[in-house]
Design an enzyme around this catalytic site. Structure first.
Site, PDB file in Angstrom:
ATOM      1  CB  THR A  22      -0.897   0.015   1.257  1.00  0.00           C
ATOM      2  OG1 THR A  22      -1.572  -1.235   1.337  1.00  0.00           O
ATOM      3  CG2 THR A  22      -1.884   1.152   1.227  1.00  0.00           C
ATOM      4  CB  THR A  23       3.498   2.296   2.417  1.00  0.00           C
ATOM      5  OG1 THR A  23       2.598   2.074   3.503  1.00  0.00           O
ATOM      6  CG2 THR A  23       4.371   3.491   2.711  1.00  0.00           C
ATOM      7  CE1 TYR A  29      -1.932  -5.241   3.739  1.00  0.00           C
ATOM      8  CE2 TYR A  29      -0.622  -4.993   1.763  1.00  0.00           C
ATOM      9  CZ  TYR A  29      -1.249  -4.441   2.851  1.00  0.00           C
ATOM     10  OH  TYR A  29      -1.197  -3.087   3.059  1.00  0.00           O
ATOM     11  CE  LYS A  38       0.843  -4.965   5.538  1.00  0.00           C
ATOM     12  NZ  LYS A  38      -0.145  -4.418   6.429  1.00  0.00           N
ATOM     13  CB  SER A  70      -3.856  -4.045   7.259  1.00  0.00           C
ATOM     14  OG  SER A  70      -2.457  -4.006   7.208  1.00  0.00           O
ATOM     15  N   GLY A  93      -0.864  -4.909  11.303  1.00  0.00           N
ATOM     16  CA  GLY A  93      -0.666  -3.786  10.385  1.00  0.00           C
ATOM     17  C   GLY A  93      -1.381  -2.494  10.749  1.00  0.00           C
ATOM     18  CG  ASP A 115       1.834   1.208  11.743  1.00  0.00           C
ATOM     19  OD1 ASP A 115       1.378   0.106  11.370  1.00  0.00           O
ATOM     20  OD2 ASP A 115       2.525   1.944  11.013  1.00  0.00           O
ATOM     21  CD  GLU A 116      -3.242   3.500  13.703  1.00  0.00           C
ATOM     22  OE1 GLU A 116      -2.164   3.049  13.304  1.00  0.00           O
ATOM     23  OE2 GLU A 116      -4.135   3.887  12.937  1.00  0.00           O
ATOM     24  CB  VAL A 142       3.812  -5.265   7.851  1.00  0.00           C
ATOM     25  CG1 VAL A 142       4.339  -4.651   6.547  1.00  0.00           C
ATOM     26  CG2 VAL A 142       4.213  -6.721   7.946  1.00  0.00           C
ATOM     27  CB  SER A 181       3.115   3.452   6.548  1.00  0.00           C
ATOM     28  OG  SER A 181       2.323   4.045   7.554  1.00  0.00           O
TER      29      SER A 181
HETATM   30  C1  LIG Z   1      -4.023   1.539   5.377  1.00  0.00           C
HETATM   31  C2  LIG Z   1      -2.547   1.478   5.592  1.00  0.00           C
HETATM   32  O1  LIG Z   1      -1.776   2.001   4.819  1.00  0.00           O
HETATM   33  N1  LIG Z   1      -2.149   0.845   6.675  1.00  0.00           N
HETATM   34  C3  LIG Z   1      -0.778   0.716   7.007  1.00  0.00           C
HETATM   35  C4  LIG Z   1      -0.363  -0.713   6.920  1.00  0.00           C
HETATM   36  O2  LIG Z   1      -1.107  -1.623   6.694  1.00  0.00           O
HETATM   37  C5  LIG Z   1      -0.467   1.222   8.418  1.00  0.00           C
HETATM   38  O3  LIG Z   1       0.920   1.180   8.616  1.00  0.00           O
HETATM   39  C6  LIG Z   1      -0.977   2.624   8.637  1.00  0.00           C
HETATM   40  O4  LIG Z   1      -0.362   3.482   7.713  1.00  0.00           O
HETATM   41  C7  LIG Z   1      -0.700   3.127  10.054  1.00  0.00           C
HETATM   42  O5  LIG Z   1      -1.240   2.238  10.965  1.00  0.00           O
HETATM   43  C8  LIG Z   1      -1.229   4.510  10.302  1.00  0.00           C
HETATM   44  O6  LIG Z   1      -2.614   4.514  10.309  1.00  0.00           O
HETATM   45  C1  LIG Z   2       1.439  -0.733   5.599  1.00  0.00           C
HETATM   46  C2  LIG Z   2       1.654  -1.809   4.691  1.00  0.00           C
HETATM   47  O1  LIG Z   2       1.862  -2.899   5.066  1.00  0.00           O
HETATM   48  C3  LIG Z   2       1.675  -1.524   3.298  1.00  0.00           C
HETATM   49  O2  LIG Z   2       2.009  -0.415   2.960  1.00  0.00           O
HETATM   50  O3  LIG Z   2       1.362  -2.401   2.489  1.00  0.00           O
END
Ligand SMILES: CC(=O)N[C@H](C=O)[C@@H](O)[C@H](O)[C@H](O)CO
Ligand SMILES: CC(=O)C(=O)O
Length: 310
Positions: free
Chosen positions: A51-52, A143, A173, A175, A199, A201-202, A216, A218
């Protein structure tokens, strides 16, 4: 069954794909980026083209080049490089899986196809199985990111019996904020050596309690050091210090979330914190505003998150 060097654990940074001001991929800063993660953030695993990394906004040739550069520059520096190879086209996904094996990546991950969607578990598993089979020696990770894919099949259901269908299945993973689903993934698979990678982070501390073996995300690009402190505190059962770290991280994420936080903003923050130019995102994303970047900078300063680079 493929077995990795060791189970993927600890923090995994979801890498940003650096771009030039003209929106082309910029491979030239990836070497520096590896060193930054390892030396300044203590992060030794990466998740590429997710995603990132705007993986779904890159074409196949770009995805191959980005993956290859990370593997090459990460050699002897990083522990594991996982490549996200999910795509709407099964063929593209298989091509990328095969490529990941050829370049020597440590694993592949796949999201659910999100335009024409699998409507039940069996169909989703069949899709994943076809991708995994294109890289039969590589550990395979699913994922799970239902808010973005729209595929809401519960992870716990998906994991039930998955190793019989996908022998290289190595973990998940996750999320999503559904800790019942996540906890049951862990609980029902205790006998297996799966990696349970959280996934959000908070909320990582809650997931650690639930049995997460790693994460995992961002924010580990620039809050890796702080998050590692949390993991260490958790390990030594110092829960009050771990909670302090999580709250500190939450204060930042909460602050940026209120202003609109996504991949564009992650690129701006990482440029600011690391000094490595990440460039703008690609359409349909838009560059973070100057106002956002200024606000984020002030917040990072006040929380002392800039201290490792200043
Ligand atoms: C939707 C999205 O990009 N989620 C990221 C990974 O999965 C997270 O790392 C978030 O960026 C992070 O938890 C901040 O909300
Ligand atoms: C946050 C994460 O895992 C991604 O960027 O795919």
């Amino acid at each position: 069954m493929a077995s990795p060097k060791k189970r993927l654990q600890g923090l995994v940074a979801a890498t940003i794909t650096p771009m030039t001001e003209h929106g082309e991929i910029n491979l030239s800063v990836i070497g520096q980026y590896v060193d930054y993660l390892v030396e300044k953030q203590g992060v030794k695993n990466i998740f590429v083209n997710g995603t990132t990394g705007e993986g779904l906004s890159l074409n196949v040739s770009e995805r191959r080049q980005v993956a290859e550069e990370w593997v090459t520059k990460g050699r002897n520096k990083l522990d594991q490089v996982v490549i996200h190879v999910g795509a709407l086209s099964l063929k593209e996904s298989q091509e990328l899986a095969k490529h990941a094996a050829e370049i020597g990546a440590d694993g592949i991950a796949v999201i659910a196809p999100f335009f024409l969607k699998p409507w039940n578990k069996d169909v989703l598993v069949n899709f994943l199985k076809e991708v995994a089979a294109a890289a039969p020696a590589l550990p395979f990770y699913y994922y799970h990111i239902p808010a973005l894919t729209g595929v809401k099949i519960r992870a716990e259901e998906l994991l039930d019996g998955i190793q019989e269908k996908i022998p290289t299945f190595q973990g998940l993973k996750f999320s999503d904020t559904d800790l019942l689903d996540f906890g049951q993934c862990v609980d029902q698979n205790r006998q297996r050596q799966f990696a349970f990678l959280f996934g959000v982070d908070e909320q990582l501390l809650s997931a650690l309690v639930m049995g997460a073996t790693g994460a995992v995300g961002s924010t580990y690009n620039y809050l890796g050091k702080k998050t590692n402190q949390m993991l260490e505190a958790f390990e030594r059962k110092d829960f009050s210090s771990a909670l302090n770290c999580q709250f500190c991280i939450q204060r930042f994420i909460n602050f940026v979330t209120k202003q609109g936080f996504g991949v564009s903003q992650t690129k701006a923050i990482m440029t600011l914190v690391s000094g490595i130019p990440m460039g703008p995102p690609r359409l349909p994303l838009q560059k973070a505003s100057r106002e956002f970047t200024d606000n984020a900078k002030a917040k990072l300063k006040s929380l002392d998150f800039l201290s490792c680079t200043d």
